[in-house]
Design a protein around this motif. Structure first.
Motif, short mmCIF file in Angstrom:
data_model
loop_
_atom_site.label_atom_id
_atom_site.label_comp_id
_atom_site.label_asym_id
_atom_site.label_seq_id
_atom_site.Cartn_x
_atom_site.Cartn_y
_atom_site.Cartn_z
N ALA A 63 0.83 -1.22 0.00
CA ALA A 63 0.00 0.00 0.00
C ALA A 63 0.86 1.25 0.00
CB ALA A 63 -0.93 0.00 1.21
N LEU A 64 1.95 1.24 0.75
CA LEU A 64 2.87 2.38 0.78
C LEU A 64 3.46 2.62 -0.60
CD1 LEU A 64 4.60 4.56 2.21
CD2 LEU A 64 6.23 2.73 2.73
N LEU A 65 3.92 1.57 -1.26
CA LEU A 65 4.51 1.74 -2.59
C LEU A 65 3.47 2.24 -3.59
CD1 LEU A 65 6.87 -1.35 -2.65
CD2 LEU A 65 7.54 1.05 -2.56
N ARG A 66 2.25 1.76 -3.48
CA ARG A 66 1.18 2.25 -4.37
C ARG A 66 0.91 3.73 -4.12
NH1 ARG A 66 -2.72 -2.98 -4.10
NH2 ARG A 66 -1.61 -4.16 -5.70
N ARG A 67 0.88 4.13 -2.87
CA ARG A 67 0.67 5.55 -2.54
C ARG A 67 1.80 6.41 -3.07
NH1 ARG A 67 -0.75 10.16 -0.66
NH2 ARG A 67 -0.35 10.97 1.41
N LEU A 68 3.03 5.94 -2.92
CA LEU A 68 4.17 6.70 -3.43
C LEU A 68 4.08 6.85 -4.94
CD1 LEU A 68 7.07 5.27 -1.23
CD2 LEU A 68 5.89 7.46 -0.97
N HIS A 69 3.67 5.79 -5.64
CA HIS A 69 3.50 5.88 -7.09
C HIS A 69 2.43 6.91 -7.45
CE1 HIS A 69 5.95 3.00 -9.26
NE2 HIS A 69 5.89 2.23 -8.19
N LYS A 70 1.37 6.93 -6.67
CA LYS A 70 0.27 7.87 -6.93
C LYS A 70 0.72 9.32 -6.73
CE LYS A 70 -4.39 8.87 -5.30
NZ LYS A 70 -5.43 8.52 -4.33
N GLU A 71 1.59 9.55 -5.77
CA GLU A 71 1.99 10.91 -5.40
C GLU A 71 3.29 11.39 -6.06
OE1 GLU A 71 0.00 12.86 -3.53
OE2 GLU A 71 -1.43 11.19 -3.45
N SER B 289 4.19 14.35 4.51
CA SER B 289 3.15 13.32 4.62
C SER B 289 3.65 11.97 4.10
CB SER B 289 1.87 13.74 3.89
OG SER B 289 2.09 13.83 2.51
N LEU B 290 4.41 11.98 3.02
CA LEU B 290 4.97 10.73 2.50
C LEU B 290 6.03 10.19 3.45
CD1 LEU B 290 5.30 11.59 -1.30
CD2 LEU B 290 3.44 10.41 -0.13
N LEU B 291 6.87 11.08 3.94
CA LEU B 291 7.91 10.65 4.89
C LEU B 291 7.28 10.08 6.16
CD1 LEU B 291 10.51 13.51 4.48
CD2 LEU B 291 10.89 11.08 4.06
N THR B 292 6.19 10.64 6.60
CA THR B 292 5.51 10.14 7.79
C THR B 292 5.03 8.71 7.58
OG1 THR B 292 4.86 12.37 8.43
CG2 THR B 292 3.58 10.56 9.37
N GLU B 293 4.48 8.42 6.42
CA GLU B 293 4.01 7.07 6.13
C GLU B 293 5.17 6.08 6.09
OE1 GLU B 293 1.05 6.51 3.06
OE2 GLU B 293 0.52 8.62 3.21
N ILE B 294 6.27 6.46 5.45
CA ILE B 294 7.44 5.60 5.39
C ILE B 294 7.97 5.35 6.81
CG2 ILE B 294 9.84 5.42 4.60
CD1 ILE B 294 8.94 7.18 2.15
N ARG B 295 8.11 6.42 7.57
CA ARG B 295 8.66 6.31 8.93
C ARG B 295 7.74 5.52 9.85
NH1 ARG B 295 10.55 12.58 8.68
NH2 ARG B 295 12.57 12.19 7.67
N ALA B 296 6.44 5.62 9.67
CA ALA B 296 5.51 4.87 10.51
C ALA B 296 5.67 3.37 10.32
CB ALA B 296 4.07 5.29 10.21
N LEU B 297 5.77 2.92 9.09
CA LEU B 297 5.96 1.49 8.83
C LEU B 297 7.33 1.05 9.33
CD1 LEU B 297 4.99 -1.20 7.78
CD2 LEU B 297 5.61 -0.46 5.45
N HIS B 298 8.34 1.88 9.13
CA HIS B 298 9.68 1.57 9.64
C HIS B 298 9.65 1.42 11.15
CE1 HIS B 298 13.98 2.39 10.58
NE2 HIS B 298 14.14 1.60 9.52
N ALA B 299 8.95 2.31 11.84
CA ALA B 299 8.86 2.26 13.30
C ALA B 299 8.15 0.99 13.77
CB ALA B 299 8.15 3.50 13.83
N GLN B 300 7.14 0.56 13.03
CA GLN B 300 6.44 -0.67 13.39
C GLN B 300 7.38 -1.87 13.31
OE1 GLN B 300 3.10 -0.81 10.71
NE2 GLN B 300 1.84 0.52 11.99
N LEU B 301 8.21 -1.90 12.27
CA LEU B 301 9.16 -3.00 12.13
C LEU B 301 10.24 -2.94 13.20
CD1 LEU B 301 9.55 -3.29 8.25
CD2 LEU B 301 8.02 -4.54 9.77
#
Length: 114
Positions: free
Chosen positions: A27-35, A92-104
């Motif tokens: 989903a993150l990669l799809r969002r990045l492609h969209k933006e 906003s994009l960096l926040t999404e990337i960082r959020a998934l990174h933080a979960q891992l």
């Protein structure tokens, strides 16, 4: 463990992720492609295309390696953080990337992801 198969400029990449988090990577990669086209900077990162995912992977070519999701997201975050973007709200994009990174990272701390 799940594996995401990415195509990135004539190169195939294999990313390992906990199964419950694979959908978030896709989903993150799809969002990045969209933006990505909304960025005004000339040096936009090249994004991979998601080819597929699998639960088992056996590589027979030493040219390829499996990259952990944690390492992949850290590299992705560095590429986006280095952009000199003035008009698009890149945070906003960096926040999404960082959020998934933080979960891992949390899963690593809990011993649930090696």
């Amino acid at each position: 463990m799940h594996y995401c198969i990415l195509s990135n400029e004539n190169r195939i990449e294999f990313i390992s992720m906990p199964a419950d988090y694979m959908y978030q990577l896709v989903a993150l990669l799809r969002r990045l492609h969209k933006e990505i086209d909304k960025l005004t900077t000339a040096d936009r990162p090249i994004l991979p295309v998601v080819i597929g995912e699998c639960t088992e992977l056996e590589l027979h070519n030493s040219e390829y390696a499996v990259v952990s999701g944690l390492d992949y997201l850290a590299a992705l975050e560095r590429r986006f953080a280095a952009l000199n973007e003035e008009n698009y709200p890149l945070i906003s994009l960096l926040t999404e990337i960082r959020a998934l990174h933080a979960q891992l990272e949390y899963l690593v701390e809990e011993g649930e992801y090696a």
